[in-house]
Design an enzyme around this catalytic site. Structure first.
Site, PDB file in Angstrom:
ATOM      1  N   LYS A  52      -8.588 129.632  56.828  1.00 10.34           N
ATOM      2  CA  LYS A  52      -7.711 128.525  57.077  1.00 10.34           C
ATOM      3  C   LYS A  52      -6.821 128.202  55.802  1.00 10.34           C
ATOM      4  O   LYS A  52      -5.708 128.036  55.879  1.00 10.34           O
ATOM      5  CB  LYS A  52      -8.338 127.190  57.785  1.00 10.34           C
ATOM      6  CG  LYS A  52      -9.005 127.567  59.053  1.00 10.34           C
ATOM      7  CD  LYS A  52      -9.656 126.289  59.510  1.00 10.34           C
ATOM      8  CE  LYS A  52     -10.393 126.711  60.965  1.00 10.34           C
ATOM      9  NZ  LYS A  52     -11.174 125.708  61.629  1.00 10.34           N
ATOM     10  N   GLN A  96     -14.432 120.690  59.654  1.00  6.43           N
ATOM     11  CA  GLN A  96     -15.104 121.844  60.341  1.00  6.43           C
ATOM     12  C   GLN A  96     -16.353 121.565  60.766  1.00  6.43           C
ATOM     13  O   GLN A  96     -17.229 120.907  60.168  1.00  6.43           O
ATOM     14  CB  GLN A  96     -15.287 123.009  59.044  1.00  6.43           C
ATOM     15  CG  GLN A  96     -15.575 124.106  59.375  1.00  6.43           C
ATOM     16  CD  GLN A  96     -14.477 124.959  60.388  1.00  6.43           C
ATOM     17  OE1 GLN A  96     -13.470 124.844  60.141  1.00  6.43           O
ATOM     18  NE2 GLN A  96     -15.214 126.018  61.147  1.00  6.43           N
ATOM     19  N   ASP A 119      -6.835 119.042  64.954  1.00 15.80           N
ATOM     20  CA  ASP A 119      -7.642 120.123  65.820  1.00 15.80           C
ATOM     21  C   ASP A 119      -7.684 119.247  67.254  1.00 15.80           C
ATOM     22  O   ASP A 119      -8.208 120.292  68.005  1.00 15.80           O
ATOM     23  CB  ASP A 119      -9.182 119.906  65.517  1.00 15.80           C
ATOM     24  CG  ASP A 119      -9.781 121.051  64.740  1.00 15.80           C
ATOM     25  OD1 ASP A 119      -9.020 122.162  65.088  1.00 15.80           O
ATOM     26  OD2 ASP A 119     -10.834 121.016  64.105  1.00 15.80           O
TER      27      ASP A 119
END
Ligand code: GUN
Length: 288
Positions: A52, A96, A119
């Site tokens: 990422k 994450q 997200d």
């Protein structure tokens, strides 16, 4: 059978974003900024986060990669998120997953400003999605819809069957496919006779994280197969829930189109994250 390449589409998206970001950065005097928080040394998470960070840098997104030790307390993590929420130049915040067991995932996700929730996992964004409003969309489902559209696959009126109901993939996938006017069935660990549902699928999205529950003989001829999973078999080889890249020729007779594993949905999750970051940034600079 058409192979729907996520690698190729993700590259196109990155190139388009890079041009857009370069122009907007010149015009507005700052680049989009994404903060990525990783707690602990979960090896798959470290790999994902590195991918990422690298992809963000490639398109000109400024990335703050914050790697905290496994021993980080929930309060320390929440303090960091509060700091990032308050920073006007931080457009997106990603934590994450999975988090270490002593940290409550829901509490952490809820602490992110919904407008920076790159997200799409905050309940405000999930609720907006569920009620048909404009929302930041979870990255993997957004990537799957982009893949289907890029391959000119009609979604409206089709029976889409999703195997898996996680907050990260299966549940938001169902909402996005409904938004595209598919008829949606969601199968999960308590579903009885999964084969009967799979046999009805015009579009099958598998996100179970378990190879072999769904087998190619169950498929309806002409199905579009989107295998989201990345499982490792006994030999350490990467497999989807249904197949791996090497098995695609075996599916030739039954399947109209399929994403390879690897090289299908995986790269699209990252491309969608970059799109979400730039979307939020554009919203923010339009208010300046
Ligand atoms: N862990 C595995 N996939 C994802 C993802 O898309 N987002 C976050 N935050 N964590 C993940």
């Amino acid at each position: 059978m058409e192979i729907i390449s996520g690698t190729a589409l993700a590259k196109q998206i990155r190139q388009k974003l890079a041009a857009e970001v370069s122009l907007l950065t010149c015009q507005h005097g700052r680049a989009p900024k994404l903060a990525i928080i990783l707690v602990g040394d979960h090896s798959a998470s470290m790999t994902y986060v590195n991918s990422k960070v690298k992809a963000a840098a490639e398109v000109g997104i400024q990335c703050e990669h914050i790697h905290l030790p496994e021993s980080t307390s929930q309060e320390e993590l929440l303090t960091l998120i509060r700091r990032l929420n308050a920073e006007p130049d931080t457009d997106g915040i990603l934590v994450q997953l999975p988090l270490p067991p002593h940290i409550n995932t829901d509490t952490v996700l809820l602490s992110i400003d919904p407008q920076k929730d790159v997200d799409g996992l905050h309940i405000v964004n999930v609720g907006k999605l569920a009620s048909g409003r404009k929302a930041i969309q979870a990255c993997t489902p957004r990537g799957v819809i982009s893949l289907l559209k890029s391959a000119h696959i009609t979604i409206a009126g089709k029976h889409a069957v999703i195997a898996g109901r996680s907050n990260l993939v299966g549940s938001p996938m169902a909402l996005l496919l409904l938004r595209e006017n598919a008829t949606v069935t969601v199968c999960h660990s308590q579903t009885q006779n999964i084969a009967a549902h799979v046999a009805q699928a015009d579009i099958l999205v598998t996100a179970m994280g378990k190879t072999g529950v769904i087998t190619p003989d169950m498929l309806k001829p002409g199905v579009v197969l989107i295998d989201v999973a990345m499982n490792y078999d006994d030999q350490g080889k990467l497999r989807g829930d249904v197949y791996t890249k090497d098995d695609l020729p075996l599916l030739e007779e039954k399947v109209a189109a399929a994403t390879p594993v690897p090289g299908g949905v995986g790269p699209m999750t990252i491309a969608s994250l970059l799109q979400n970051t730039v979307d939020i940034y554009k919203e923010n600079i339009s208010h300046c």
